[in-house]
Design a protein around this motif. Structure first.
Motif, short mmCIF file in Angstrom:
data_model
loop_
_atom_site.label_atom_id
_atom_site.label_comp_id
_atom_site.label_asym_id
_atom_site.label_seq_id
_atom_site.Cartn_x
_atom_site.Cartn_y
_atom_site.Cartn_z
N ARG A 167 -85.93 96.80 41.47
CA ARG A 167 -84.84 96.07 41.08
C ARG A 167 -83.67 96.26 42.18
NH1 ARG A 167 -80.46 96.54 37.26
NH2 ARG A 167 -81.00 98.79 37.04
N ILE A 168 -82.95 94.97 42.46
CA ILE A 168 -81.65 95.08 43.40
C ILE A 168 -80.45 94.65 42.59
CG2 ILE A 168 -80.72 94.07 45.35
CD1 ILE A 168 -83.45 93.69 46.39
N VAL A 169 -79.60 95.41 42.67
CA VAL A 169 -78.30 94.82 42.05
C VAL A 169 -77.12 95.18 43.02
CG1 VAL A 169 -76.50 95.18 40.38
CG2 VAL A 169 -78.97 95.13 39.51
N ASN A 170 -76.19 94.14 43.32
CA ASN A 170 -75.25 94.49 44.32
C ASN A 170 -73.96 93.69 43.70
OD1 ASN A 170 -73.37 95.10 46.41
ND2 ASN A 170 -74.25 93.22 47.81
N GLU A 171 -72.97 94.52 43.34
CA GLU A 171 -71.95 94.21 42.84
C GLU A 171 -70.61 94.26 43.89
OE1 GLU A 171 -70.74 93.85 38.41
OE2 GLU A 171 -69.25 95.32 39.35
N VAL A 192 -87.61 93.49 44.98
CA VAL A 192 -88.23 93.80 46.38
C VAL A 192 -89.56 93.14 46.30
CG1 VAL A 192 -88.93 95.55 47.89
CG2 VAL A 192 -86.76 95.87 46.74
N ASP A 193 -89.85 92.38 47.45
CA ASP A 193 -91.35 91.96 47.67
C ASP A 193 -92.13 92.74 48.45
OD1 ASP A 193 -90.69 89.44 45.93
OD2 ASP A 193 -89.76 88.69 47.57
N ALA A 202 -88.86 92.99 52.55
CA ALA A 202 -88.70 91.66 52.23
C ALA A 202 -88.27 91.64 50.75
CB ALA A 202 -90.00 90.76 52.36
N TYR A 203 -87.29 90.58 50.37
CA TYR A 203 -86.58 90.90 49.03
C TYR A 203 -86.19 89.46 48.70
CZ TYR A 203 -82.28 91.98 51.35
OH TYR A 203 -81.25 92.12 52.25
N ARG A 204 -86.05 89.15 47.37
CA ARG A 204 -85.29 88.03 46.99
C ARG A 204 -83.95 88.54 46.49
NH1 ARG A 204 -89.48 86.36 42.73
NH2 ARG A 204 -90.35 88.39 43.50
N LEU A 205 -82.90 87.72 46.58
CA LEU A 205 -81.66 87.94 46.17
C LEU A 205 -80.88 86.78 45.72
CD1 LEU A 205 -79.85 90.52 46.03
CD2 LEU A 205 -78.76 89.85 47.99
N VAL A 220 -85.31 87.11 52.08
CA VAL A 220 -84.65 87.73 52.85
C VAL A 220 -85.99 88.59 53.65
CG1 VAL A 220 -82.89 89.54 53.89
CG2 VAL A 220 -82.49 87.69 51.90
N GLU A 221 -86.12 88.53 54.89
CA GLU A 221 -86.97 89.26 55.79
C GLU A 221 -86.30 89.97 56.83
OE1 GLU A 221 -90.47 87.15 57.16
OE2 GLU A 221 -91.01 86.33 55.19
N LEU A 222 -86.66 91.51 56.98
CA LEU A 222 -85.97 92.37 57.80
C LEU A 222 -87.00 93.04 58.43
CD1 LEU A 222 -83.24 94.07 55.52
CD2 LEU A 222 -83.03 91.95 56.89
N ASN A 223 -87.04 92.68 59.92
CA ASN A 223 -88.34 93.31 60.40
C ASN A 223 -87.70 94.25 61.84
OD1 ASN A 223 -91.09 91.77 59.74
ND2 ASN A 223 -89.39 90.16 60.08
N LEU A 224 -88.34 95.36 61.89
CA LEU A 224 -87.83 96.39 62.77
C LEU A 224 -88.45 96.72 63.79
CD1 LEU A 224 -86.55 97.15 59.61
CD2 LEU A 224 -86.06 99.13 60.59
#
Length: 293
Positions: A167-171, A192-193, A202-205, A220-224
């Motif tokens: 789970r993701i929560v950003n307030e 989170v995916d 990778a996640y959906r927000l 969202v995809e973040l590649n390092l």
């Protein structure tokens, strides 16, 4: 400065200042030119004199008033300083103006649901620190809170479960709303995916509208990628499920997430600097340590 501004705020007193800027004048002449009664003019001049804007001296039966330029120059300098701060290149006002332009364009485009589906945004940052350290900043709530909002906001609630299905929560709130008395600036929820530690996240927000419904979904995809000096972070956003009311949110993605990544880069650079400093202080093979023995 407050007394100066108060004195100048009255239109009648401003008229007297304008007349005295031309040359010193008597109370009687000032009253005639300002088309006012002399007792009222005298009171206004006394207020201006107490504020330091004018000076006076008696000549025979008349009192002559003259304008003092120094307070006005001080006020002009203060106002110019405010204007310069507001107009600084890439400053908060510039960001505000750029967001306004984007906002108007997106609102014109948002005519029906799905209007922004397929829209994508790409970001690339070269970061200090190895991928393992960057990964921690991407997934640990205490580190995420340092950078995961634009400059004028702060995290007020954050949940990030770094596992598939997590789970993701950003307030978030205004950065200057220290006691939380102002309205919440925004809230986003997601899931989170994909999790590949040190490599890919990778996640959906989805930001929430005031009624609690979803404005849109960001994939969202973040590649390092490790580099000789640290890590390249390649971020991609793809929009789906966009509603008509999502224009305000989508207009801020490029600026807002860009600012967040800049904060991430700054945080990692500071961590890298602190790590180097700590290593130099504790390494027994450094010159400083040997000299202290």
């Amino acid at each position: 400065m407050d007394a100066l501004l108060t004195a100048l705020a009255d239109p009648a007193r401003w008229r007297l200042v304008s007349l005295l800027a031309e040359r010193p004048r008597s109370v009687g002449v000032l009253a005639q030119l300002a088309e006012a009664r002399q007792p009222q003019t005298t009171k206004h001049l006394q207020t201006l004199e107490r504020a330091g804007i004018v000076s006076s001296q008696r000549t025979g039966q008349r009192r002559i008033y003259a304008l003092r330029s120094a307070p006005l120059r001080d006020l002009a300098a203060a106002l110019n300083g405010l204007a310069d701060s507001a107009d600084q290149v890439d400053g908060p006002r510039g960001t505000y103006d750029r967001y306004g332009l984007s906002l108007r364009a997106e609102r014109l485009a948002a005519e029906e649901s799905g209007w922004a589906d397929g829209r994508s945004f790409a970001f690339l940052r070269s970061l200090a620190g190895r991928p393992e350290l960057v990964w921690r900043h991407l997934t640990e709530a205490s580190l995420l809170a340092r950078w995961w909002t634009p400059d004028d906001l702060r995290v007020s609630e954050l949940v990030f479960e770094a596992r598939p299905g997590g789970r993701i929560v950003n307030e978030y709130r205004d950065a200057e709303d220290a006691d939380g008395s102002d309205l919440t600036a925004g809230r986003a929820e997601g899931v989170v995916d994909d999790v590949r530690p040190g490599e890919r996240l990778a996640y959906r927000l989805s930001p929430l509208l005031p009624d609690g419904s979803l404005a849109f979904t960001a994939h969202v995809e973040l590649n390092l990628r490790p580099t000789e000096t640290g890590t390249d972070l390649d971020a991609h956003w793809r929009i789906t499920d966009s509603t008509v009311d999502s224009a305000d949110f989508i207009a801020g993605i490029e600026i807002g997430f860009g600012q967040s990544l800049d904060k991430l880069a700054a945080a990692l650079a500071a961590d890298a600097h602190d790590s180097v400093g700590t290593s130099a202080e504790t390494d027994p093979h450094t010159d400083d340590t040997r000299s202290a023995q």
